[in-house]
Design a protein around this motif. Structure first.
Motif, PDB file in Angstrom:
ATOM      1  N   HIS A  56       0.791  -1.236   0.000  1.00  0.00           N
ATOM      2  CA  HIS A  56       0.000   0.000   0.000  1.00  0.00           C
ATOM      3  C   HIS A  56       0.820   1.282   0.000  1.00  0.00           C
ATOM      4  N   HIS A  57       1.813   1.375   0.880  1.00  0.00           N
ATOM      5  CA  HIS A  57       2.389   2.688   1.160  1.00  0.00           C
ATOM      6  C   HIS A  57       3.898   2.738   0.927  1.00  0.00           C
TER       7      HIS A  57
ATOM      8  N   HIS B   6      -0.140  -2.276   7.785  1.00  0.00           N
ATOM      9  CA  HIS B   6      -0.795  -1.343   6.865  1.00  0.00           C
ATOM     10  C   HIS B   6      -0.016  -0.040   6.711  1.00  0.00           C
TER      11      HIS B   6
ATOM     12  N   ASN C  40      -3.163   4.317   9.293  1.00  0.00           N
ATOM     13  CA  ASN C  40      -2.079   4.958   8.546  1.00  0.00           C
ATOM     14  C   ASN C  40      -1.119   5.657   9.497  1.00  0.00           C
TER      15      ASN C  40
ATOM     16  N   HIS D 192      -8.676   8.018   8.917  1.00  0.00           N
ATOM     17  CA  HIS D 192      -7.914   7.145   8.006  1.00  0.00           C
ATOM     18  C   HIS D 192      -6.565   7.785   7.673  1.00  0.00           C
TER      19      HIS D 192
ATOM     20  N   HIS E 283      -7.213  11.032   2.294  1.00  0.00           N
ATOM     21  CA  HIS E 283      -5.792  11.327   2.439  1.00  0.00           C
ATOM     22  C   HIS E 283      -5.489  12.761   2.023  1.00  0.00           C
TER      23      HIS E 283
ATOM     24  N   GLY F   7      -8.641   7.351  -3.530  1.00  0.00           N
ATOM     25  CA  GLY F   7      -8.076   6.879  -2.270  1.00  0.00           C
ATOM     26  C   GLY F   7      -6.996   7.854  -1.839  1.00  0.00           C
ATOM     27  N   HIS F   8      -5.741   7.478  -2.110  1.00  0.00           N
ATOM     28  CA  HIS F   8      -4.655   8.417  -1.818  1.00  0.00           C
ATOM     29  C   HIS F   8      -4.535   9.456  -2.910  1.00  0.00           C
TER      30      HIS F   8
ATOM     31  N   LYS G  73     -10.005   4.852  -7.221  1.00  0.00           N
ATOM     32  CA  LYS G  73     -10.265   3.418  -7.111  1.00  0.00           C
ATOM     33  C   LYS G  73     -11.035   2.880  -8.310  1.00  0.00           C
TER      34      LYS G  73
ATOM     35  N   HIS H 286      -2.366   1.910  -4.138  1.00  0.00           N
ATOM     36  CA  HIS H 286      -2.999   2.676  -3.071  1.00  0.00           C
ATOM     37  C   HIS H 286      -2.372   4.049  -2.941  1.00  0.00           C
TER      38      HIS H 286
HETATM   39 CU1  K7E Z   1      -6.298   4.728   2.147  1.00  0.00          CU
HETATM   40 CU2  K7E Z   1      -4.077   1.249   2.573  1.00  0.00          CU
HETATM   41 CU3  K7E Z   1      -3.465   4.210   2.649  1.00  0.00          CU
HETATM   42 CU4  K7E Z   1      -5.712   2.385   0.380  1.00  0.00          CU
HETATM   43  S1  K7E Z   1      -5.084   2.990   2.320  1.00  0.00           S
HETATM   44  S2  K7E Z   1      -6.653   4.199  -0.140  1.00  0.00           S
END
Ligand code: K7E
Ligand code: CUA
Length: 670
Positions: free
Chosen positions: A167-168, A216, A278, A364, A415, A464-465, A486, A532
């Motif tokens: 993910h990050h 995560h 997060n 989040h 985010h 998402g991000h 997404k 992500h």
């Molecule tokens: Cu929002 Cu795993 Cu950083 Cu996906 S998480 S969007």
């Protein structure tokens, strides 16, 4: 409204998708009206949107998302419509070109996570051209990852799983900016953290973090990467061996882990109340932050989302290190763990190791802004972002008083990223927008007001991000921003029911007093599921090698030359073949072993020309090595079946590439 009043989950019997959609549309309409109403009544920002408990599948939820668009007059947004009511969406041409001419290079390296493809992708920004993929948590053929002895052993030791969920991606820092040394990436499918060496753009370490499932959040300690933080999302029984009562939440843990970036060993863990989501680091490294949901410590969605507040957890790194030095950790799963739960002894004195800061429900995104003054938490079930003044955390008596701003940015903020002019950009999942807002204005205006909002741009769909260039450093670039959406729905030619995601490039270099605040949507980029997050670094900060430096593996693997290419038989049943590759042959030319022999190949690509890679494919044993110039790879297998097998080159290396193959002959045992 009480938490369950609008919850479809209490309704008896299964419902049709149409019924659920109608119900959800009605609920969303009510919720939107209610948000407006509560906003007038309340100044504390404690608006609760009970969306998560709805008994809808993903598709119904998205259809319901369109209902939000239909009722957009209430929310003041343009929802999911293709062109967008605010005139900035869809097919409009942009004045800011992102096209990079043939042969020219991008200004930025983008490092994208690949989600459940388990990989990292390198994307040029602003062209959005995908430059390369780096397999991380799963074997992959083109790069021979998990095929040679070294990488297959690394994957085995990290659990031997066939996939990961990255993910990050986070770049290592020196002096508060990207140093181009490493990229770190979490694996949500297991409690794992991997490191990618940016000299060779290859995964070189994976750590299976104890006492953790679903790593995560991922962050590095600013400004100099003393730690890599990995955040356990799911609460799990510790020990997880069936000895604890699975119905007793007390036995469940969620932990925050700090790893040493050099050794990739876990330096310490802190056990917390609730779970974690997060993470980010303060710019001076004194704090690590993590959002979380489920402070209720429940097992099911309705209960997890019950309370109006969850916590942003602020980890006091110096207090944690002092507690470790004082021997206050317990060794669990081979690593030192501190008890950082609410009310624990370590949290009860004047120097708690974890501060629990209440913010609206299910926060989040967790993002520290470039000056290091504030950390933000986005309440995904609240229309606000909470701004916490970092220096206030230790000063205030009531942790809630550290929250110094709470702009209302839209429905489902996830985010936040930053430009170089004091502005924040937040993805709004339900509204399908990016909201631009000013940080200082938000701090200086009433909670829950829209005063700080500078504009909104439609994205397609459900972001998402998002990430702006250089945004994790202390000096963001302020020109390009990517919204990682997404859903792509109708944006591309249909390719069957599983759609690509849509990453959209937005120019943010100019502020303007218009509906978008100057943001301009410039490009769509379909992407394979499911990135992500990404991190975008100026090209000057990354300098990969284009040919291997054999000194980097001296003493580990022999550099074979045409003069030293040979077949050794160190003992009965063991064969070690030292081979070279060059255009267009392998040396030795052929290999003869006996059925049952354990065979090791050491294969060197003796070329030094850039981009001349040779493959070493041995399909019988599921092997494909990719040997770059001056690199050496090793692979070991047992030749367990007599016969003839062709080894061939998989990289098209020369006009005689097809002829680049050798016979591997396994003679039957006498
Ligand atoms: Cu929002 Cu795993 Cu950083 Cu996906 S998480 S969007
Ligand atoms: Cu070597 Cu193709």
């Amino acid at each position: 409204m009480t938490a369950h009043e609008n919850c479809a989950c209490d309704a008896p019997g299964p419902k049709s998708a149409e019924e659920l959609l109608r119900e959800h549309e009605a609920q969303l309409g009510e919720l939107l009206a209610e948000v407006e109403e509560e906003e007038r009544d309340r100044e504390d920002g404690g608006v609760s949107l009970h969306l998560a408990g709805l008994d809808l599948d993903r598709r119904d939820f998205m259809k319901a998302g369109m209902a939000v668009g239909a009722t957009s007059a209430l929310a003041g947004c343009s929802g999911l419509g293709g062109g967008g009511a605010n005139g900035n969406g869809g097919g409009s041409a942009s004045s800011h070109t992102h096209v990079v001419a043939p042969g020219d290079h991008d200004e930025y390296y983008g490092f994208w996570s690949g989600g459940h493809s388990g990989e990292i992708r390198i994307v040029g920004v602003p062209s959005m051209r995908e430059l390369m993929r780096i397999p991380v948590f799963q074997p992959e053929g083109a790069r021979g990852y998990g095929h040679d002895d070294q990488t297959s052993q690394m994957l085995d030791e990290a659990g031997g799983y066939a996939w990961g969920d990255s993910h990050h991606p986070i770049l290592s820092e020196t002096g508060g900016t990207y140093d181009g040394r490493w990229l770190f990436i979490n694996d949500k499918s297991a409690g794992r953290m991997a490191r990618i060496d940016l000299k060779y753009f290859e995964t070189d370490a994976i750590t299976n973090i104890p006492n953790m499932q679903a790593c995560h959040g991922c962050a590095v300690q600013s400004p100099d990467t003393k730690y890599v933080y990995g955040v356990g999302e799911f609460r799990v029984p510790v020990p997880n061996d069936g000895s604890l009562d699975p119905d007793d939440p007390e036995g469940y843990w969620s932990t925050f882990a700090a790893l040493d970036p050099e050794s990739m060993d876990v330096a310490w863990q802190v056990r917390v109340t609730g779970n974690l989501d997060n993470a980010d680091s303060s710019k001076d490294g004194k704090w690590a932050f993590a959002t979380g949901y489920n402070k209720e410590e429940a097992f099911e969605i309705e209960e997890m989302t019950h309370d109006d507040r969850d916590y942003l957890k602020a980890f006091d790194v110096e207090a944690i290190e002092a507690a470790l030095d004082a021997g206050q950790a317990e060794e669990v799963g081979g690593v030192p763990v501190l008890d950082g739960r609410e009310g624990s002894p370590l949290n009860s004195g004047s120097d708690p190791i974890v501060h629990y800061i209440p913010v609206p429900k299910s926060p989040h995104g967790c993002d520290v802004e470039p000056t290091g003054t504030y950390v933000t938490a986005s309440g995904k079930l609240s229309p606000t972002v909470s701004i916490i003044e970092i220096d206030q955390i230790k000063e205030v008596d009531d942790p809630a008083d550290a929250v110094v701003g709470q702009p209302k940015v839209g429905l489902g903020p996830l985010h936040t990223t930053w430009d170089d002019r004091g502005n924040a950009y937040t993805t709004i999942f339900i509204d399908s927008q990016v909201t631009k807002w000013n940080v200082e204005t938000a701090v200086n205006s009433p909670m829950n007001s829209e005063d700080a909002v500078l504009g909104k741009v439609d994205v397609h769909y459900n972001p998402g991000h998002l990430q702006a260039a250089e945004a994790e450093t202390t000096s963001p670039a302020g020109d390009w921003l990517v919204s990682l959406n997404k859903l792509s729905k109708d944006r591309f030619l249909p390719v069957g029911p599983i759609h690509p995601d849509n990453d959209q490039l937005i120019y943010i270099g100019e502020d303007a007093e218009n509906e978008t605040g100057g943001m301009e949507l410039v490009a769509d980029e379909p992407v394979y599921p499911e990135p992500h997050d990404c991190v975008i670094a100026h090209r000057d900060k990354v300098s990969p090698a284009v040919v291997w430096d054999r000194a980097d593996y001296e003493g580990e693997k022999e550099f074979v030359t045409d003069d030293t290419a040979r077949i050794d038989r160190p003992e009965d049943g063991r064969v070690h073949i030292y081979a070279t590759t060059k255009r267009s042959e392998y040396l030795p030319r052929e290999y003869r072993v006996t059925e049952g022999d354990e065979v090791t190949f050491t294969v060197t690509n003796i070329e030094s020309s850039r981009d001349i890679i040779h493959g070493f494919a041995f399909p019988k044993y599921g092997i494909n090595l990719a040997v770059a110039p001056q690199d050496t790879r090793e692979v070991t297998f047992t030749a367990d079946e007599a016969g003839l097998y062709w080894i061939y080159c998989t990289y098209f290396c020369s006009a005689l590439h097809l002829e680049m193959r050798s016979r591997f002959i396994v003679e039957p045992q006498q």
